[in-house]
Scaffold this active site. Sequence first.
Site, PDB file in Angstrom:
ATOM      1  CD  GLU A   1      -7.808 -12.085   5.273  1.00  0.00           C
ATOM      2  OE1 GLU A   1      -8.299 -11.119   4.662  1.00  0.00           O
ATOM      3  OE2 GLU A   1      -6.878 -12.268   6.101  1.00  0.00           O
TER       4      GLU A   1
ATOM      5  CD1 TRP B   1     -11.577 -10.516   3.251  1.00  0.00           C
ATOM      6  CD2 TRP B   1     -11.535  -8.707   1.698  1.00  0.00           C
ATOM      7  NE1 TRP B   1     -10.226 -10.083   3.030  1.00  0.00           N
ATOM      8  CE2 TRP B   1     -10.191  -9.218   2.301  1.00  0.00           C
ATOM      9  CE3 TRP B   1     -11.730  -7.759   1.133  1.00  0.00           C
ATOM     10  CZ2 TRP B   1      -9.251  -8.331   1.908  1.00  0.00           C
ATOM     11  CZ3 TRP B   1     -10.738  -7.191   0.357  1.00  0.00           C
ATOM     12  CH2 TRP B   1      -9.243  -7.455   0.777  1.00  0.00           C
TER      13      TRP B   1
ATOM     14  CE1 TYR C   1      -3.123  -7.336   1.004  1.00  0.00           C
ATOM     15  CE2 TYR C   1      -5.667  -7.491   1.207  1.00  0.00           C
ATOM     16  CZ  TYR C   1      -4.529  -6.653   1.547  1.00  0.00           C
ATOM     17  OH  TYR C   1      -4.598  -5.629   2.483  1.00  0.00           O
TER      18      TYR C   1
ATOM     19  NE  ARG D   1      18.041  -8.954  -8.167  1.00  0.00           N
ATOM     20  CZ  ARG D   1      18.253  -8.646  -9.159  1.00  0.00           C
ATOM     21  NH1 ARG D   1      17.766  -9.403 -10.399  1.00  0.00           N
ATOM     22  NH2 ARG D   1      19.515  -8.107  -9.462  1.00  0.00           N
TER      23      ARG D   1
ATOM     24  CB  CYS E   1      -3.633  -2.739   4.758  1.00  0.00           C
ATOM     25  SG  CYS E   1      -5.038  -1.814   4.678  1.00  0.00           S
TER      26      CYS E   1
ATOM     27  NE  ARG F   1      -2.711   0.774   1.665  1.00  0.00           N
ATOM     28  CZ  ARG F   1      -3.601   1.251   2.257  1.00  0.00           C
ATOM     29  NH1 ARG F   1      -3.708   2.301   2.617  1.00  0.00           N
ATOM     30  NH2 ARG F   1      -4.735   0.862   1.984  1.00  0.00           N
TER      31      ARG F   1
ATOM     32  CG  ASP G   1      -8.088  -1.607  12.907  1.00  0.00           C
ATOM     33  OD1 ASP G   1      -7.834  -1.037  14.069  1.00  0.00           O
ATOM     34  OD2 ASP G   1      -9.136  -1.596  12.334  1.00  0.00           O
TER      35      ASP G   1
ATOM     36  CB  ALA H   1     -13.364   2.608  10.573  1.00  0.00           C
TER      37      ALA H   1
END
Length: 273
Positions: A58, A80, A103, A136, A155, A175, A178, A272
């Site tokens: 991934e 995915w 992403y 930055r 996420c 954010r 799971d 889920a």
Amino acid sequence: MRQYLDALQFIMDHGVDKPNRTGIETRGVFGMQQRYNLADGFPAVTTKKLAMRSLSAELLWFISGSSDNRELEALGSKIWRANAEAPYWKPKARFEGDLGRVYGVQWRHWQKSDGTQVDQLAQIIERIKTDPNDRRLIVTAWNPGELDQMALPPCHMFFQFYVADGKLSLQMYQRSCDMFLGVPFNIASYALLLSMVAQVTDLEPGEFVHTLGDAHIYHNHFDQVREQLEREPKPLPTLWLNPKVKQIEDFTMEDIELHAYESYPAIKAPMAV
């Protein structure tokens, strides 16, 4: 990985039960943080088996800038597929396997208003080399103007690098977390990304700092979490990266290995969507 287990226990003991878009309630808390010093070993969970090859695939797929699930599956990961086939997404997909502007697309092909693109990852790696004290050193996948063009809004939203004493550290903000299924995967994935970027910038990997927003456990994962909490963590493994690789795009599956990884058996649980 005691930090991770302590977080699971804290959520089970103190979390708030809430509904969510999946229809399966969660128990969660808002705002947590764990720190993983890579000098202590690679943070691969040992209280259940980590799918290291899948997460490596991934991450390489993210780094490639692809949105094509078929390319990810060719690397050996099917994680995915459920998102690619979700009923709410399939009518929007531009082609079979398309996941939209997820992403890797945002990392490597951020769309500007003038039609040009920003390769955030390449720019940040160059800035780490030329201006390591820059505050930055940030890559973001959260693009409000394109959330409706993604099979899944990100996420793990953004990450920031930090250089001190010849070591490269990385903090990631997530954010939605799971805790049972996703978070062990996310910890190892970003620790791997940190190690890869450190290698191509001639730095030592320092700390991975994981900042969690909505950290939750699905109710149908409670039994699995209790089983995992009964297991005593084993020593952490070490990560081997092919030292010949000097460009982030040149890493392959064969260039990534975990050494001395011992774990308890896998604990299955439904995802889920």
